[in-house]
Design a protein around this motif. Structure first.
Motif, PDB file in Angstrom:
ATOM      1  N   SER A  65     170.280 -17.806 -41.358  1.00  6.47           N
ATOM      2  CA  SER A  65     171.153 -18.738 -42.084  1.00  6.47           C
ATOM      3  C   SER A  65     170.615 -20.167 -41.998  1.00  6.47           C
ATOM      4  CB  SER A  65     172.598 -18.656 -41.589  1.00  6.47           C
ATOM      5  OG  SER A  65     172.695 -19.017 -40.242  1.00  6.47           O
ATOM      6  N   TRP A  68     167.715 -20.256 -44.488  1.00  8.27           N
ATOM      7  CA  TRP A  68     168.193 -20.165 -45.865  1.00  8.27           C
ATOM      8  C   TRP A  68     168.931 -21.435 -46.286  1.00  8.27           C
ATOM      9  CZ3 TRP A  68     167.297 -17.645 -50.084  1.00  8.27           C
ATOM     10  CH2 TRP A  68     168.245 -17.568 -51.086  1.00  8.27           C
ATOM     11  N   GLY A  72     167.430 -24.247 -48.502  1.00 10.62           N
ATOM     12  CA  GLY A  72     168.119 -24.325 -49.797  1.00 10.62           C
ATOM     13  C   GLY A  72     168.560 -25.728 -50.143  1.00 10.62           C
TER      14      GLY A  72
END
Length: 180
Positions: A65, A68, A72
């Motif tokens: 996470s 990501w 992101g």
């Protein structure tokens, strides 16, 4: 007690690996203006791999996470703000190595430190007095409805230069672990 000592030692070597990776990125960013893929991609794999170790301070889910979400956020900045791709990969690497919470802390501190460094660089190169004079002159022109007077070519070149993200990321990692 032995488990706590083992976890603390694992955090030391894990943090050492992160500091080596981000130090390399800071060095190459300052010296050649690039953050290399071999550093960031291998760092992402190392960060995700370290999370599977039993003594790791982050779980694989936290590493994934962090990778990501931190990556992101910077990917959106890459598309909208035209930042460098190495900065995106560096932030994703830090998210994978540090987990989501520390990855976001490093991202916020990195952006703060990079903004301070960019402002200081512009002030140093142009001069505080020249910036103030130019700003007040342009405000006066606006107030008088005579339009906005463009900056000189030299001033535009200073404002359009690429500022280095890697050293700010290194400082941010050191800062968040120093504050713990």
């Amino acid at each position: 007690l032995e488990v706590a000592i083992a976890v603390e030692r694992s955090m030391d070597w894990q943090l050492g690996i992160v500091l080596i990776l981000v130090s390399i990125a800071a060095w190459t960013d300052l010296s050649v203006g690039k953050i290399y893929n071999w550093n960031t991609y291998s760092g992402m794999l190392i960060g995700l791999g370290m999370s599977f170790l039993p003594e790791s301070r982050i779980t694989p889910g936290d590493a994934f996470s962090g990778w990501w979400i931190c990556g992101g956020i910077m990917l959106v900045c890459y598309v909208l703000l035209k930042i460098g791709g190495g900065d995106v990969k560096l932030t994703a690497m830090l998210g994978a190595c540090l987990g989501l919470e520390d990855g976001l802390n490093v991202l916020l501190w990195t952006c703060t430190l990079a903004a301070i460094a960019a402002a200081a660089s512009v002030i140093w190169q142009v001069g505080a007095w020249e910036l103030l004079k130019g700003t007040f002159y342009r405000l006066k022109q606006l107030i008088q409805a005579q339009g906005w007077v463009p900056w000189t070519t030299g001033q535009r070149q200073i404002l359009n230069q690429r500022f280095r993200f890697g050293p700010s990321a290194l400082a941010a990692v050191l800062l968040i672990y120093w504050m713990k």
